[in-house]
Design an enzyme around this catalytic site. Structure first.
Site: not given
Ligand code: TNX
Length: 537
Positions: A350
């Protein structure tokens, strides 16, 4: 089925302590006749084991009963003796038996034998064989990891009450027959997020003990994020003195961090349970904690505001500054230095505040820092876009994203760690009414978290491409070990089984019935689990 009433096993133990029960013949007076094929209340079968073994061959006429004179014997190797000691500690509180480890020279005494062999076929590094008859039970393996897995199976075939922490007056049947067992995948992981809410060392140890019983062999810890920084780094001390201080958990709750000493103790406790720690330093996004503390890491030289909301995708280290790479290199060096396991997880997810070009630039500089420390990089699936080599292990997580890069990584020979969020994210609610948890990939029922095949999730990622599976527990909504347990159990058991058991054993109805039995064990262990209506508890 005939059921026997418990005999005076406690009496047997006290006689033994008084030294009056010195021969196996005398011991037989306080245990059932070992050649009598009766069923004892609470007795379990080889097919009850969770995760399901590869091959079982039960023989109900060959049960063995633990007794006050049962010994634990191991081969001379100290690793084997450690597994023996671990097993004895597990079994003593509820049985009340002394279960001495490698203390008696009398090889006539009934025993649990833990034997390290050499090149035992068909079981690899982590498998084991189990053979029980009236004389005792023998577990053999090629490595201490395998023996430890065999010891977990032995716990599982004892009556559920064996998990109690006080003496239970009952028979302790060990079912006769054979098991030949080995894992489907070499990586069976759990991930715990310490960044959104910190969880102290004692809770980490509890979690390690709880997950080890399902043959989980990796524990990935998400140590840093926008909200907080949870592992001490000597060269950048404010990361934790400020970033682990008051008000750094989501909504201002759950501060704290692991000192280096605590981190090392955590890693070595995990090792004692044959679990390898994978530390994650999430970069270049998910870095607001560092950016709010060290102004120089920002392109404009101004520290950001600390944030404890649960927004994602807004932070980025400054890609064009040298200081960024001094920082990252210091952090990776120090973390690698105190991590004996093979992997350092560098996050990479992300990174919406970093351009694609910058992301590539950043990873080109950072990935070699991991290998220079003798480690392999693991990263969320986004890293497969920038590292088509075989050096980095991508972790597939996003069912809404385009998996093309991960598939290409697999085509290039990378093995992929599978944690599809709609199955393996155990931070998702069980249903709309679950108070804890998030919902973006869920809700995810117990059945949904069990009913998938890592080799069928993404077209182009097949059995040989799968390194293993991991259950993700992000902790935006979780404050305590009770919360952690509630989201983890039962779902982790299913994901562990997917990673361990051959696909041929996969069957929801059979699994659901075995799972209901695990509920009794969790009650005995004091685990706060979710009583899913899908299971007849
Ligand atoms: C996605 S999984 C994220 C996390 C959040 C999570 C909550 C991922 C690689 N990034 O930053 O905590 O969703 O479910």
């Amino acid at each position: 089925m005939r059921t026997r009433t418990p005999l005076l096993t406690a009496l047997g133990a006290s006689l033994l302590c008084a030294g009056t029960l010195s021969t196996p013949a005398a011991a037989d007076e306080s245990t059932p006749d070992q050649s009598d094929p009766v069923e004892v209340e609470g007795a379990r079968h080889l097919d009850d084991v969770m995760p399901a073994p590869a091959e079982t061959n039960p023989d109900q006429d060959a049960n063995f009963w633990l007794s006050p004179v049962t010994q634990i014997r191991t081969t001379a190797d100290s690793d084997a003796a450690q597994v023996g000691t671990y097993l004895a500690k597990q079994l003593r509180p509820s049985t009340g038996y002394p279960l001495p480890v490698n203390e008696s020279a009398n090889s006539e005494l009934p025993a649990i034998s833990l034997e390290l062999g050499d090149d035992i076929p068909d079981i690899g590094d982590e498998g084991y064989t189990y053979e029980a008859d009236h004389q005792g039970v023998v577990i053999e393996a090629n490595t201490a990891d395998g023996l430890f897995n065999g010891a977990q199976t032995l716990r599982q075939v004892l009556p559920n009450a064996v998990e109690a922490d006080s003496v239970q007056s009952q028979f302790w049947t060990i079912p006769g027959g054979e098991i030949v067992d080995h894992p489907r995948t070499s990586y069976r992981g759990a991930m715990l997020d310490l960044a959104r809410h910190f969880h102290p060392l004692e809770d980490l140890k509890t979690y390690i003990d709880e997950i080890a019983q399902y043959k989980i062999n990796y524990l990935h810890v998400h140590l840093t994020d926008d909200q907080g920084w949870r592992v001490e780094i000597d060269s950048w001390p404010e990361l934790t003195t400020v970033g682990g201080g008051e008000g750094t958990g989501v909504d201002g709750e759950g501060p704290g961090y692991l000192t280096k000493e605590e981190y090392k103790e955590f890693v070595s406790y995990a090792q004692s349970r044959h679990i390898t720690v994978v530390p994650e330093i999430d970069m270049p996004g998910h870095t607001n904690a560092a950016l709010s503390i060290y102004a120089e890491l920002n392109c404009d030289g101004e520290a950001t505001e600390p944030r404890t909301d649960i927004e994602v995708g807004y932070s980025s280290l400054c890609i064009d500054k040298d200081i960024t790479y001094e920082f990252v290199s210091d952090v990776i060096d120090e973390v690698a230095d105190m991590t004996p396991g093979p992997y350092i997880h560098i996050g990479g997810d992300e990174a919406d505040a970093t351009t694609e070009e910058d992301f590539q630039k950043f990873m080109d500089k950072v990935l070699p820092m991991v290998t220079e420390n003798g480690k392999r990089a693991m990263g969320w699936q986004e890293v497969s876009a920038v590292d088509p080599s075989q050096d980095t292990v991508p972790q597939y997580w996003d069912p809404n994203g385009d998996p093309a890069d991960v598939v290409e990584a697999a085509e290039n020979g990378n093995q992929i760690l599978m944690s599809p969020a709609d199955r393996a994210y155990i931070d998702q609610k069980y249903d709309e009414d679950t108070e804890l948890g998030l919902e973006w990939a869920g809700p995810t029922t117990v059945k949904e978290s069990y009913d998938w095949d890592p080799a069928e999730i993404v077209d182009g990622i097949d059995e040989d491409d799968v390194l293993g599976v991991e259950a993700e527990l992000f902790s935006e909504t979780l404050r305590s070990i009770d919360d952690i347990e509630y989201m983890t159990f039962p779902r982790l058991a299913g994901i562990a089984e997917i990673g361990w058991s051959p696909q041929s054993t996969h069957d929801w109805d059979a699994y659901a019935s075995r799972l209901s039995d695990q509920g009794e064990r969790w009650e005995a262990q004091g685990i706060n689990f979710y009583h899913s209506p899908q299971i007849d508890w």
